[in-house]
Design a protein around this motif. Structure first.
Motif, PDB file in Angstrom:
ATOM      1  N   GLY A 199      -9.239  -2.078  13.877  1.00 21.00           N
ATOM      2  CA  GLY A 199      -8.803  -0.922  14.651  1.00 21.00           C
ATOM      3  C   GLY A 199      -7.518  -1.152  15.422  1.00 21.00           C
ATOM      4  N   PHE A 200      -6.992  -2.369  15.408  1.00 23.18           N
ATOM      5  CA  PHE A 200      -5.790  -2.700  16.181  1.00 23.18           C
ATOM      6  C   PHE A 200      -4.562  -2.626  15.280  1.00 23.18           C
ATOM      7  N   HIS A 201      -3.631  -1.723  15.630  1.00 18.76           N
ATOM      8  CA  HIS A 201      -2.414  -1.535  14.844  1.00 18.76           C
ATOM      9  C   HIS A 201      -1.216  -1.600  15.791  1.00 18.76           C
ATOM     10  N   PRO A 202      -0.772  -2.814  16.122  1.00 22.37           N
ATOM     11  CA  PRO A 202       0.307  -2.963  17.109  1.00 22.37           C
ATOM     12  C   PRO A 202       1.583  -2.265  16.671  1.00 22.37           C
ATOM     13  N   LYS A 203       2.261  -1.667  17.638  1.00 28.60           N
ATOM     14  CA  LYS A 203       3.488  -0.933  17.352  1.00 28.60           C
ATOM     15  C   LYS A 203       4.736  -1.737  17.688  1.00 28.60           C
ATOM     16  N   SER A 204       4.557  -2.928  18.269  1.00 20.57           N
ATOM     17  CA  SER A 204       5.692  -3.762  18.623  1.00 20.57           C
ATOM     18  C   SER A 204       5.230  -5.203  18.737  1.00 20.57           C
ATOM     19  N   LYS A 205       6.202  -6.097  18.751  1.00 20.07           N
ATOM     20  CA  LYS A 205       5.903  -7.518  18.966  1.00 20.07           C
ATOM     21  C   LYS A 205       5.295  -7.720  20.337  1.00 20.07           C
ATOM     22  N   SER A 206       5.722  -6.913  21.302  1.00 24.87           N
ATOM     23  CA  SER A 206       5.164  -6.993  22.651  1.00 24.87           C
ATOM     24  C   SER A 206       3.677  -6.667  22.656  1.00 24.87           C
ATOM     25  N   ASP A 207       3.269  -5.619  21.905  1.00 25.76           N
ATOM     26  CA  ASP A 207       1.842  -5.284  21.775  1.00 25.76           C
ATOM     27  C   ASP A 207       1.063  -6.477  21.243  1.00 25.76           C
ATOM     28  N   LEU A 208       1.576  -7.065  20.187  1.00 21.89           N
ATOM     29  CA  LEU A 208       0.888  -8.175  19.531  1.00 21.89           C
ATOM     30  C   LEU A 208       0.792  -9.377  20.454  1.00 21.89           C
ATOM     31  N   ASP A 209       1.895  -9.754  21.089  1.00 17.08           N
ATOM     32  CA  ASP A 209       1.902 -10.922  21.970  1.00 17.08           C
ATOM     33  C   ASP A 209       0.971 -10.732  23.159  1.00 17.08           C
ATOM     34  N   GLN A 210       0.931  -9.509  23.685  1.00 18.60           N
ATOM     35  CA  GLN A 210       0.052  -9.246  24.819  1.00 18.60           C
ATOM     36  C   GLN A 210      -1.415  -9.394  24.424  1.00 18.60           C
ATOM     37  N   TRP A 211      -1.748  -8.899  23.217  1.00 27.19           N
ATOM     38  CA  TRP A 211      -3.135  -9.032  22.763  1.00 27.19           C
ATOM     39  C   TRP A 211      -3.498 -10.504  22.522  1.00 27.19           C
TER      40      TRP A 211
ATOM     41  N   LYS B 293      -6.624 -21.693  16.113  1.00 24.83           N
ATOM     42  CA  LYS B 293      -6.315 -21.422  14.697  1.00 24.83           C
ATOM     43  C   LYS B 293      -6.526 -19.939  14.391  1.00 24.83           C
ATOM     44  N   ILE B 294      -7.582 -19.366  14.914  1.00 29.27           N
ATOM     45  CA  ILE B 294      -7.847 -17.935  14.703  1.00 29.27           C
ATOM     46  C   ILE B 294      -6.737 -17.086  15.317  1.00 29.27           C
ATOM     47  N   ILE B 295      -6.319 -17.416  16.533  1.00 27.41           N
ATOM     48  CA  ILE B 295      -5.249 -16.669  17.196  1.00 27.41           C
ATOM     49  C   ILE B 295      -3.962 -16.772  16.396  1.00 27.41           C
ATOM     50  N   GLU B 296      -3.748 -17.926  15.778  1.00 28.20           N
ATOM     51  CA  GLU B 296      -2.581 -18.099  14.903  1.00 28.20           C
ATOM     52  C   GLU B 296      -2.646 -17.160  13.700  1.00 28.20           C
ATOM     53  N   PHE B 297      -3.867 -16.855  13.235  1.00 28.29           N
ATOM     54  CA  PHE B 297      -4.053 -16.004  12.054  1.00 28.29           C
ATOM     55  C   PHE B 297      -3.989 -14.511  12.368  1.00 28.29           C
ATOM     56  N   ILE B 298      -4.238 -14.113  13.612  1.00 26.39           N
ATOM     57  CA  ILE B 298      -4.345 -12.682  13.932  1.00 26.39           C
ATOM     58  C   ILE B 298      -3.144 -11.876  13.435  1.00 26.39           C
ATOM     59  N   PRO B 299      -1.898 -12.324  13.677  1.00 21.73           N
ATOM     60  CA  PRO B 299      -0.768 -11.518  13.156  1.00 21.73           C
ATOM     61  C   PRO B 299      -0.750 -11.392  11.641  1.00 21.73           C
ATOM     62  N   ARG B 300      -1.448 -12.294  10.945  1.00 22.53           N
ATOM     63  CA  ARG B 300      -1.454 -12.296   9.487  1.00 22.53           C
ATOM     64  C   ARG B 300      -2.526 -11.382   8.888  1.00 22.53           C
ATOM     65  N   PHE B 301      -3.543 -11.003   9.675  1.00 22.26           N
ATOM     66  CA  PHE B 301      -4.585 -10.158   9.085  1.00 22.26           C
ATOM     67  C   PHE B 301      -4.678  -8.772   9.703  1.00 22.26           C
ATOM     68  N   VAL B 302      -3.898  -8.472  10.751  1.00 21.67           N
ATOM     69  CA  VAL B 302      -3.884  -7.096  11.254  1.00 21.67           C
ATOM     70  C   VAL B 302      -2.856  -6.285  10.462  1.00 21.67           C
ATOM     71  N   TYR B 303      -3.026  -4.977  10.483  1.00 28.70           N
ATOM     72  CA  TYR B 303      -2.074  -4.056   9.861  1.00 28.70           C
ATOM     73  C   TYR B 303      -1.330  -3.336  10.973  1.00 28.70           C
ATOM     74  N   GLY B 304      -0.023  -3.599  11.096  1.00 28.84           N
ATOM     75  CA  GLY B 304       0.774  -2.963  12.125  1.00 28.84           C
ATOM     76  C   GLY B 304       0.875  -1.465  11.896  1.00 28.84           C
ATOM     77  N   TYR B 305       1.389  -0.776  12.906  1.00 28.37           N
ATOM     78  CA  TYR B 305       1.503   0.677  12.821  1.00 28.37           C
ATOM     79  C   TYR B 305       2.647   1.068  11.897  1.00 28.37           C
ATOM     80  N   MET B 306       2.335   1.472  10.707  1.00 29.38           N
ATOM     81  CA  MET B 306       3.299   2.004   9.743  1.00 29.38           C
ATOM     82  C   MET B 306       4.557   1.149   9.611  1.00 29.38           C
ATOM     83  N   GLY B 307       4.396  -0.179   9.677  1.00 29.82           N
ATOM     84  CA  GLY B 307       5.521  -1.066   9.476  1.00 29.82           C
ATOM     85  C   GLY B 307       6.590  -0.913  10.527  1.00 29.82           C
TER      86      GLY B 307
END
Length: 479
Positions: A274-286, A433-447
């Motif tokens: 359900g998480f679709h970050p719209k920016s690098k800031s969104d992702l880093d904060q999570w 290791k899981i936190i390292e993987f999070i950016p690799r398995f989420v789908y960002g908001y429409m690229g």
């Protein structure tokens, strides 16, 4: 003489009038000509802007997308698409758009229109659970686990390496919503022919396309939003569609949320969370929020009992209830968890480990929801994680997960004691290791262009496909 002079004077006056009239007409013609010369370039600019800015026909995924402004294809730099370009077929609407437009008919019991809305991301959440960063609310959606086909189609139309010239393509994407098409036929008494109809018609259409014939489909790929087993019916009386067993599918590379480990043409891709970050800031904060979260429970289980013989989920529920001081339970009996609930994410955020039995197949969307919260998954079937998701999680599951054989649990092994055997340093390393993987398995908001150099699950999937085809077929195959 006087009469002659008067006549001559009148003649001269008449000549002057004619000259003056001709001169004025000439000036008018010149002015008109200048005016038209000014208008024509302006008209050409307007027409050119209209043509270049007009949405591509293939953008018509659903009514919502048709109503929105479509971004033009990005300009390419020479080093951006070294593995090649991807061409997206503009399929007849019956294979994608029409299915979404008729979303009320996709499920025999209730409407699926919410599930297929927002490019497949689903409805945006009304707010976040207590304690979660409030400014991340726009990045959270109630995303359906089987919406990948719609997400991939919307995303690939804006991919930096998409080309509208098939002669330049390394890979050809088929935006057929096979999982959406078959879903309405899975749970009721439809015939095998009805379950296969869309798939058979699609392949008939495809085999007549000139760029299919060039390589017999070996440079084509598709995304299947349901598990591979839903498309592997062998007998008419069995479950699902026979799509994968159809002859032309023996050439097509398939991205699916759960792959058959023995099929070299299948690549497993993450279930959408359900998480679709719209920016690098969104992702880093999570990521920071997950890393610093204080966890009060050793482990958690989210699920419901099933009416099957020797149901393993019932064993896990009983185990958790008996260890209530260490285990947190979210009992999903009935439809309680169907449309999502913040209680699920809270349970994962508050626990070091999360129990992940097999679902309808060997994998579960819950596994990715669990890891998104920084909780360490505990598997009971090796096929739930081994030989799955290697492009996204590597092929060493022991570095970020725990395996306990289900037979041992049935024979009385205590899950609590096994998990207590991991010290704090081991837990910390697995969580990192899981936190390292999070950016690799989420789908960002429409690229979103604001993600920086972070490649999400979609980016990694398409890059992997292009690299695979380039290695197999060579970069100049269609030149």
């Amino acid at each position: 003489m006087v009469e002659h002079s008067s006549s001559e004077s009148q003649s001269l006056k008449k000549s002057k009038n004619i000259w003056l009239k001709n001169t004025l007409n000439s000036v008018k013609v010149s002015l008109y000509r200048c005016l038209w010369l000014s208008i024509i370039p302006l008209f050409q600019i307007v027409v050119l802007n209209f043509v270049l800015g007009a949405p591509s026909k293939s953008m018509s995924i659903n009514t919502q997308i048709l109503q929105e402004t479509v971004m033009p294809l990005p300009s390419l730099q020479s080093n951006q698409c070294q593995s090649g370009m991807v061409y997206v077929y503009d399929l007849p609407v019956m294979y994608n758009k029409e299915l979404i437009d008729n979303c009320h008919d996709l499920d025999p019991w209730h409407s699926r229109c919410n599930a297929v809305s927002n490019y497949g991301l689903g409805p945006i959440t009304a707010g976040l659970s207590d304690g979660m960063p409030e400014n991340l609310a726009p990045a959270w959606y109630w995303t359906d686990m089987f919406s990948g086909e719609i997400i991939y189609h919307a995303r690939i139309l804006k991919h930096k390496c998409r080309t509208t010239e098939p002669e330049l393509a390394t890979a050809f994407y088929i935006p057929f919503y096979a999982g959406v098409a078959v879903a309405k036929y899975l749970f009721t008494n439809y015939t095998a022919k009805e379950r296969d109809w869309h798939s058979e018609m699609l392949l008939k259409w495809l085999q007549d396309q000139p760029y299919w014939k060039k390589a017999n489909g070996s440079d084509h790929f598709i995304m299947l939003g349901r598990m591979t087993w839903d498309f592997r019916r062998s007998n008419d009386e069995d479950w699902g569609s026979s799509f994968i067993h159809m002859p032309l599918m023996k050439q097509i590379l398939r991205l699916c949320v759960e792959r058959n480990p023995w099929d070299h043409l299948e690549v497993s891709v993450p279930y959408p969370t359900g998480f679709h970050p719209k920016s690098k800031s969104d992702l880093d904060q999570w990521l920071n929020f997950v890393q610093t979260r204080k966890r009060r429970s050793l482990f958690t289980f989210v699920g419901a009992k099933r009416k099957v013989k020797s149901d393993f989920r019932s064993i896990l529920l009983s185990h958790c209830y008996n260890q209530s001081e260490s285990c947190r339970v979210v009992d999903c009996a009935g439809t309680r968890c169907y449309d999502g609930t913040w209680e699920i994410l809270e349970a994962f955020l508050d626990s070091d480990f999360c129990l992940q039995p097999r679902g309808d197949a060997y994998t579960r969307k819950s596994m990715f929801d669990c890891m998104l919260a920084g909780s360490i998954p505990v598997f009971f079937w090796k096929r739930s994680i081994y030989d799955q998701y290697q492009w996204f999680l590597t092929d060493e599951p022991e570095n970020f997960s725990v395996f306990i054989d289900r037979k041992d649990v049935r024979n009385g092994v205590s899950i609590k004691k096994v998990l207590e055997g991991y010290n704090r340093e081991q837990v910390r390393r697995m969580r990192e290791k899981i936190i390292e993987f999070i950016p690799r398995f989420v789908y960002g908001y429409m690229g979103s262009d604001e993600m920086g150099n972070k490649n999400d699950a979609f980016d990694l999937a398409i890059d992997g496909v292009l690299k695979r085809f380039k290695r197999k077929n060579g970069p100049t195959m269609h030149n």
